[in-house]
Every structure is written in structure tokens, then in C-alpha cells.
Scaffold this motif. Structure first.
Motif, PDB file in Angstrom:
ATOM      1  N   ASP A 248       0.935  -1.133   0.052  1.00  0.00           N
ATOM      2  CA  ASP A 248      -0.002  -0.051   0.194  1.00  0.00           C
ATOM      3  C   ASP A 248       0.856   1.288  -0.061  1.00  0.00           C
ATOM      4  OD1 ASP A 248      -2.195   1.757   0.159  1.00  0.00           O
ATOM      5  OD2 ASP A 248      -2.424   1.490   2.027  1.00  0.00           O
ATOM      6  N   GLN A 249       1.308   1.629  -1.067  1.00  0.00           N
ATOM      7  CA  GLN A 249       2.112   2.812  -1.452  1.00  0.00           C
ATOM      8  C   GLN A 249       1.638   3.936  -1.792  1.00  0.00           C
ATOM      9  OE1 GLN A 249       5.363   2.557  -0.202  1.00  0.00           O
ATOM     10  NE2 GLN A 249       5.157   0.535   0.286  1.00  0.00           N
ATOM     11  N   PRO A 250       1.804   5.160  -1.350  1.00  0.00           N
ATOM     12  CA  PRO A 250       0.754   6.455  -1.556  1.00  0.00           C
ATOM     13  C   PRO A 250       1.403   6.694  -3.107  1.00  0.00           C
ATOM     14  CG  PRO A 250       1.678   6.673   0.341  1.00  0.00           C
ATOM     15  CD  PRO A 250       2.446   5.411  -0.070  1.00  0.00           C
ATOM     16  N   GLY A 251       0.330   7.145  -3.923  1.00  0.00           N
ATOM     17  CA  GLY A 251       0.503   7.475  -5.086  1.00  0.00           C
ATOM     18  C   GLY A 251       0.545   6.337  -6.374  1.00  0.00           C
ATOM     19  N   THR A 252       0.342   5.367  -5.949  1.00  0.00           N
ATOM     20  CA  THR A 252       0.427   4.016  -6.708  1.00  0.00           C
ATOM     21  C   THR A 252      -0.722   3.420  -6.699  1.00  0.00           C
ATOM     22  OG1 THR A 252       1.110   2.516  -5.100  1.00  0.00           O
ATOM     23  CG2 THR A 252       2.783   3.622  -6.137  1.00  0.00           C
ATOM     24  N   MET A 253      -1.128   2.450  -7.975  1.00  0.00           N
ATOM     25  CA  MET A 253      -2.376   1.646  -8.152  1.00  0.00           C
ATOM     26  C   MET A 253      -1.799   0.224  -8.269  1.00  0.00           C
ATOM     27  SD  MET A 253      -5.198   3.807 -10.263  1.00  0.00           S
ATOM     28  CE  MET A 253      -3.935   4.100 -11.584  1.00  0.00           C
ATOM     29  N   THR A 254      -2.397  -0.776  -7.540  1.00  0.00           N
ATOM     30  CA  THR A 254      -2.032  -2.110  -7.713  1.00  0.00           C
ATOM     31  C   THR A 254      -3.098  -2.997  -8.240  1.00  0.00           C
ATOM     32  OG1 THR A 254      -2.306  -2.304  -5.269  1.00  0.00           O
ATOM     33  CG2 THR A 254       0.087  -2.010  -6.197  1.00  0.00           C
ATOM     34  N   PHE A 255      -2.976  -3.893  -9.156  1.00  0.00           N
ATOM     35  CA  PHE A 255      -4.019  -4.770  -9.519  1.00  0.00           C
ATOM     36  C   PHE A 255      -3.423  -6.076 -10.233  1.00  0.00           C
ATOM     37  CE2 PHE A 255      -2.971  -1.350 -12.367  1.00  0.00           C
ATOM     38  CZ  PHE A 255      -2.833  -1.930 -13.559  1.00  0.00           C
ATOM     39  N   ALA A 256      -4.409  -6.844 -10.841  1.00  0.00           N
ATOM     40  CA  ALA A 256      -4.053  -8.111 -11.360  1.00  0.00           C
ATOM     41  C   ALA A 256      -2.956  -9.165 -10.480  1.00  0.00           C
ATOM     42  CB  ALA A 256      -3.404  -7.791 -12.837  1.00  0.00           C
ATOM     43  N   PRO A 257      -3.253  -9.376  -9.350  1.00  0.00           N
ATOM     44  CA  PRO A 257      -2.234 -10.108  -8.512  1.00  0.00           C
ATOM     45  C   PRO A 257      -2.669 -11.657  -8.777  1.00  0.00           C
ATOM     46  CG  PRO A 257      -3.981  -9.588  -7.442  1.00  0.00           C
ATOM     47  CD  PRO A 257      -4.555  -8.959  -8.523  1.00  0.00           C
ATOM     48  N   ARG A 258      -1.443 -12.370  -8.872  1.00  0.00           N
ATOM     49  CA  ARG A 258      -1.367 -13.904  -9.115  1.00  0.00           C
ATOM     50  C   ARG A 258      -0.070 -14.572  -8.172  1.00  0.00           C
ATOM     51  NH1 ARG A 258      -2.752 -14.621 -14.550  1.00  0.00           N
ATOM     52  NH2 ARG A 258      -5.049 -13.898 -14.958  1.00  0.00           N
ATOM     53  N   PHE A 259      -0.583 -15.473  -7.685  1.00  0.00           N
ATOM     54  CA  PHE A 259       0.629 -16.230  -6.773  1.00  0.00           C
ATOM     55  C   PHE A 259       1.707 -17.119  -7.455  1.00  0.00           C
ATOM     56  CE2 PHE A 259      -2.793 -16.077  -3.355  1.00  0.00           C
ATOM     57  CZ  PHE A 259      -2.161 -15.865  -2.301  1.00  0.00           C
ATOM     58  N   ALA A 260       2.819 -16.743  -7.047  1.00  0.00           N
ATOM     59  CA  ALA A 260       3.657 -17.855  -7.547  1.00  0.00           C
ATOM     60  C   ALA A 260       3.380 -19.199  -7.166  1.00  0.00           C
ATOM     61  CB  ALA A 260       5.269 -17.313  -6.928  1.00  0.00           C
ATOM     62  N   PRO A 261       4.054 -20.212  -7.759  1.00  0.00           N
ATOM     63  CA  PRO A 261       3.778 -21.514  -7.571  1.00  0.00           C
ATOM     64  C   PRO A 261       4.042 -21.791  -5.878  1.00  0.00           C
ATOM     65  CG  PRO A 261       4.767 -21.385  -9.599  1.00  0.00           C
ATOM     66  CD  PRO A 261       4.858 -19.934  -9.094  1.00  0.00           C
ATOM     67  N   ALA A 300      -1.774  -8.510 -16.125  1.00  0.00           N
ATOM     68  CA  ALA A 300      -2.497  -9.689 -16.192  1.00  0.00           C
ATOM     69  C   ALA A 300      -1.109 -11.027 -16.196  1.00  0.00           C
ATOM     70  CB  ALA A 300      -3.102 -10.336 -17.450  1.00  0.00           C
ATOM     71  N   PRO A 301      -0.132 -10.914 -15.332  1.00  0.00           N
ATOM     72  CA  PRO A 301       0.910 -11.880 -15.008  1.00  0.00           C
ATOM     73  C   PRO A 301       0.574 -13.255 -14.669  1.00  0.00           C
ATOM     74  CG  PRO A 301       1.225 -10.538 -13.273  1.00  0.00           C
ATOM     75  CD  PRO A 301      -0.075  -9.930 -14.061  1.00  0.00           C
ATOM     76  N   SER A 302       1.361 -14.452 -15.162  1.00  0.00           N
ATOM     77  CA  SER A 302       0.829 -15.532 -14.569  1.00  0.00           C
ATOM     78  C   SER A 302       2.051 -16.526 -14.801  1.00  0.00           C
ATOM     79  CB  SER A 302      -0.357 -16.289 -15.601  1.00  0.00           C
ATOM     80  OG  SER A 302      -0.685 -17.557 -15.020  1.00  0.00           O
ATOM     81  N   PHE A 303       2.426 -17.332 -13.731  1.00  0.00           N
ATOM     82  CA  PHE A 303       3.671 -18.027 -13.615  1.00  0.00           C
ATOM     83  C   PHE A 303       3.355 -19.321 -14.580  1.00  0.00           C
ATOM     84  CE2 PHE A 303       5.423 -15.657  -9.738  1.00  0.00           C
ATOM     85  CZ  PHE A 303       6.807 -15.665 -10.032  1.00  0.00           C
ATOM     86  N   SER A 304       4.593 -19.970 -15.094  1.00  0.00           N
ATOM     87  CA  SER A 304       4.457 -21.309 -15.431  1.00  0.00           C
ATOM     88  C   SER A 304       4.340 -22.171 -14.079  1.00  0.00           C
ATOM     89  CB  SER A 304       5.684 -21.646 -16.255  1.00  0.00           C
ATOM     90  OG  SER A 304       7.026 -21.430 -15.569  1.00  0.00           O
ATOM     91  N   ILE A 310       7.073 -16.419 -17.019  1.00  0.00           N
ATOM     92  CA  ILE A 310       5.984 -15.633 -16.588  1.00  0.00           C
ATOM     93  C   ILE A 310       5.230 -15.234 -18.140  1.00  0.00           C
ATOM     94  CG2 ILE A 310       4.746 -13.232 -15.768  1.00  0.00           C
ATOM     95  CD1 ILE A 310       7.442 -13.292 -13.971  1.00  0.00           C
ATOM     96  N   VAL A 311       3.990 -15.408 -18.372  1.00  0.00           N
ATOM     97  CA  VAL A 311       3.096 -14.908 -19.501  1.00  0.00           C
ATOM     98  C   VAL A 311       2.201 -13.642 -18.889  1.00  0.00           C
ATOM     99  CG1 VAL A 311       1.414 -16.552 -19.115  1.00  0.00           C
ATOM    100  CG2 VAL A 311       1.872 -15.519 -21.321  1.00  0.00           C
ATOM    101  N   PHE A 312       2.299 -12.909 -19.898  1.00  0.00           N
ATOM    102  CA  PHE A 312       1.441 -11.518 -19.531  1.00  0.00           C
ATOM    103  C   PHE A 312       0.980 -10.975 -20.582  1.00  0.00           C
ATOM    104  CE2 PHE A 312       4.740  -8.241 -20.519  1.00  0.00           C
ATOM    105  CZ  PHE A 312       5.859  -9.052 -20.715  1.00  0.00           C
ATOM    106  N   GLU A 313       0.231  -9.850 -20.434  1.00  0.00           N
ATOM    107  CA  GLU A 313      -0.230  -9.117 -21.562  1.00  0.00           C
ATOM    108  C   GLU A 313       0.597  -7.571 -21.840  1.00  0.00           C
ATOM    109  OE1 GLU A 313      -4.589  -8.759 -20.719  1.00  0.00           O
ATOM    110  OE2 GLU A 313      -4.332  -6.778 -20.975  1.00  0.00           O
ATOM    111  N   SER A 314       0.799  -7.380 -22.948  1.00  0.00           N
ATOM    112  CA  SER A 314       1.401  -5.702 -22.965  1.00  0.00           C
ATOM    113  C   SER A 314       0.547  -5.289 -24.407  1.00  0.00           C
ATOM    114  CB  SER A 314       2.551  -6.008 -23.136  1.00  0.00           C
ATOM    115  OG  SER A 314       3.358  -4.999 -23.385  1.00  0.00           O
TER     116      SER A 314
END
Length: 441
Positions: A248-261, A300-304, A310-314
Motif C-alpha cells: 500500500d504505497q501512496p501514489g500507486t495503484m496495484t492490481f491483477a495479482p497472481r500467486f507464484a507456485p 495480467a501476469p501468470s507463472f508457469s 511468466i506470461v503476461f499481456e502488453s
């Protein structure tokens, strides 16, 4: 495509033509090629070994049948066609009676409930045409209130013995339960059995929540909430309901979380100063590591499954495409090259496919491709399909489908990796953003 191996051949050719595998071992359905016809099975009502078990025996039998038939690989033979009755778990199987109605597999079982309310369920699976059991009999126990889980465990065993794949019935789904008009929907996290039963809310509906994701052990959920006015990632303990905000850092937005294996690290997108990149957070130390550094939007990152990639969209190419990079960061490699836009990639738990959402020519699709981008196949098409999540065995995908128009509403659907057996999850209500848990312990 799905490939029905011995079972379908056995149905077409008769017992004399059964391959050696069916003679010497379990029937096999190999799930990677086309299905010709679901395998017919019979499941007589499990025997109630005492009066308290009667209703449980009836209900457990129905859940087992529904699980197997719902997979699209099996077809239940109606009990009206039965020539034999099963009145005792110890009774010998009259194979000729089951063969006469073309039952390839036979499931028998018995249920008892002791004085403390503890349920005991035992079952056997038979290959009718080879006239032999498929594996040993098994017995499951538990509180009577958990009878549906016991039924799912039996169905998982049957599915696994015949297909050679892991089951997926004793699993749960976390999703966003929605209600209200299209432009003013209330949203809250909820959890349910994979088949839509036992739905329970996990959060209230006072703020927008999106994109929940199970931990590898199924005991925690990551999600994004707008309760502060900005997107923030939360970690929720499923059993206790306790939660905490992450990074929770001021001035940032965080989203699209995924766990590592390993369940100890979290991948997510962080937006700061108009730029969005991928970061990794160590849950114990709180240390944040930047994994990408580009002026485009990386999300939208996702671990193998092995945690190495990591696969993600860009949108670095000008529109959303899929990229793969080392889990420690580094130069990404583009893997999607078809027409349209690609997003929300999810690596299969088996490691063989990546599922994604594709938008092209005004239609949305759920698709799969090999991890190098080859063999792209679109499994669905509709006004709006998005957000795939894999079943624990990597052979079924659940996703959100929203209908068009002012009265349009989101629902949850499943489809197998061949694009076959499209089904609506029988959850009563609106739902979106599903995340499938691992099998329950």
C-alpha cells in the motif's frame, strides 16, 4: 481434441476386439483428441447399510453421476434400463446384465452413518466388458454434512482411473457474485463448489472487487478492491475471513495479482506516474522487485507451473498481445500473432497450454495455445467471453460470459480444451471473474 481410447472402441467392436490395455488394466480415455461418443456407465443407487444412511446414499449417487456426466466424457445409463439390482455391496457382479445394456463401466457402493453422525462411503469400479474391477475398492469417511465432498472424491477416483488424468470435482471456485441492474451492480467475493453448490460470500458488497485468485494451497485468495477509491491488492484468509492490503504505497495503484507456485510471492501490476509495469512481492519480507521496465502497459501476469517463466499481456506493439519472459525479468518474447487483441493469459497447471481471452471483429473468444504460441485454437465465441481459469487437472476451463443488451448479465461457463462440452455453471445468480482452486486436501 479428445481421444477416447479403449472404451469407445470397446463399445463399437465388442468384447472380442478390446485392446490388450483394456484386458490387462484400467480402461483409458486419453484427453487430447476428439471425442466420438461419451463412455456409457451405470451407477445403481448406493446401498444404504442402515436407516440413517438412506437419504445420503441416494444423494451421493446422484452427485457422482452428475460429476461424471457433466465432464462430457461419460453418459449415464438410466436406471430404468437396468437388468440387475444391487442390494448388497458384497454381491457378485452380473456382468452379462450390464453388458447387455452397453454399460462400459459399473460403479457400486454403500453408505453407512454411525451414532456420532460420521459418514462412511465405500465404492468399487468395474470394467464390464473385461469382467474385472478397475483398481481396488476404496472407502471415504467424514462428517455427514460433508457428504457432497465425499461424493466428489468418489467421482474423482472414477474419472482418474478411466482417463488416467487427475480429477477436478472436489474443488472450489472463488468468483465475483453480482446482483442488481447492469449499470449499478453490487459485487462481492464468494466461494462455491465447482458445480455451483454451497455458495458462501467472502466479502460484503460495499465496494467493487475484481479478479480473485486462489493460492496454490487453496487457503488464501488475492483480489483487487476499490474500497479506498483506488485499486489495491488484498490477501484474504478463506477460513478466517481475515485480510490485509499488500504493498500500500501512496501514489500507486496495484492490481491483477497472481500467486507464484510456491505461494510465498505475488506477481502484480503497479501503476505509478502513468506507467504500468510488473512487480513481484515477497509476502514474508514485503520486499518488492520490479520485473519489467517499459513505457507500455504490462499486466495480467501468470507463472508457469515450474515458476521459471511468466506470461503476461502488453500493448507495447500497439495493441494487446501475449508475451513470455523469465520469472526474474528480462527481455520478453511475443507469442501471440493472430488478428485482434489478446489478454488475461493463464498458464495451464500441466504446463502444456496457455489459455487467453481474444477480441477480434467484435467477438470475444476463450482460446488456448502452446506455450510457444503455436497451435492456437479458439474454444468459444460470443458477445463477451473473458477471464479463463483452469481446472486442477488442466483439461477444463471456466470463464465469464456476459449476454448482450440492457438486460445482459454475467454468468460462469465451462468448456474443455477441445472446445467441446460448453456448459453453464448452475450457480443461481450472476457471477464473473472465476478462479478455480486446486483439489481440496
Amino acid at each position: 481434441m479428445l481421444r477416447l481410447l479403449t472404451a469407445i472402441l470397446a463399445l463399437a467392436l465388442g468384447h472380442a476386439a478390446l485392446p490388450a490395455q483394456a484386458q490387462n488394466g484400467p480402461l483409458r480415455i486419453v484427453i487430447d483428441e476428439g471425442v466420438i461418443e461419451p463412455l456409457p456407465f451405470a451407477v445403481p443407487e448406493f446401498v444404504a447399510e442402515n436407516a440413517a444412511a438412506a437419504e445420503y446414499a441416494r444423494n451421493i449417487t446422484r452427485v457422482i453421476a452428475a460429476d461424471l456426466e457433466g465432464s462430457g466424457l461419460f453418459r449415464e445409463i438410466p436406471r430404468e434400463a437396468f437388468l440387475s439390482t444391487v442390494t448388497s455391496f458384497a454381491s457378485p457382479v452380473q456382468y452379462s446384465d450390464w453388458k447387455a445394456i452397453n454399460a462400459q463401466a459399473l460403479i457400486t457402493g454403500a453408505v453407512s452413518v454411525d451414532g456420532s453422525g460420521r459418514l462412511s462411503v465405500k465404492f468399487r469400479l468395474y470394467d464390464v466388458f473385461s469382467q474385472a474391477p478397475l483398481g481396488d475398492g476404496l472407502q471415504f469417511g467424514g462428517a455427514a454434512a460433508s457428504w457432497r465432498r465425499v461424493a466428489h472424491k468418489v467421482a474423482d477416483q472414477v474419472y482418474s482411473r478411466i482417463t488416467g488424468e487427475g480429477g477436478y470435482f472436489d474443488s472450489r471456485v472463488v468468483f465475483v457474485a453480482e446482483r442488481g441492474p447492469k449499470n449499478e451492480r453490487a459485487k462481492q467475493l464468494a466461494i462455491m463448489d465447482y458445480d455451483g453448490a454451497n455458495m458462501q460470500p467472502l466479502t460484503d458488497a460495499n465496494s467493487i472487487v475484481i479478479a480473485p485468485r486462489f493460492s496454490p494451497t487453496g487457503d488464501r485468495v488475492l483480489y483487487t478492491s476499490y474500497e479506498s477509491g483506488f485499486p489495491r491488492i488484498y490477501l484474504l484468509d478463506v477460513a478466517t475471513g481475515q485480510r490485509r492490503v499488500l504493498d500500500d504505497q501512496p501514489g500507486t495503484m496495484t492490481f491483477a495479482p497472481r500467486f507464484a507456485p510456491d505461494g510465498r510471492r505475488v506477481l502484480f501490476s503497479l501503476s505509478q506516474g502513468g506507467n504500468t509495469d510488473l512487480y513481484e512481492l515477497d509476502l514474508q519480507s514485503g520486499r518488492r522487485t520490479r520485473l519489467s521496465d517499459a513505457p507500455s502497459i504490462e499486466t495480467a501476469p501468470s507463472f508457469s507451473p515450474d515458476g521459471s517463466q511468466i506470461v503476461f499481456e502488453s500493448d507495447r506493439s500497439g495493441k494487446q498481445q501475449l508475451y513470455v519472459m523469465p520469472a526474474t525479468g528480462g527481455e520478453p518474447r511475443r507469442i501471440s500473432f493472430g488478428q485482434g487483441r489478446y489478454g488475461t493469459p493463464v498458464w495451464s497447471p500441466r504446463g502444456d497450454y496457455i489459455a487467453f481471452t481474444k477480441q477480434n471483429k467484435g467477438r470475444f473468444h476463450i482460446g488456448v495455445m502452446r506455450t510457444d504460441g503455436s497451435e492456437e485454437r479458439l474454444l468459444t465465441a460470443s458477445f463477451l467471453d473473458e477471464g479463463p481459469t483452469w481446472a486442477p487437472n488442466g483439461r477444463v476451463i471456466m470463464f465469464t460470459r456476459e449476454t448482450a443488451g440492457a438486460a445482459g448479465a454475467p454468468g460462469l461457463y465451462t468448456v474443455d480444451i477441445t472446445g467441446r462440452n460448453l456448459r453453464k455453471v448452475p450457480y443461481r445468480g450472476q457471477g464473473s471473474d472465476p478462479s478455480w482452486s486446486p483439489l481440496q486436501p
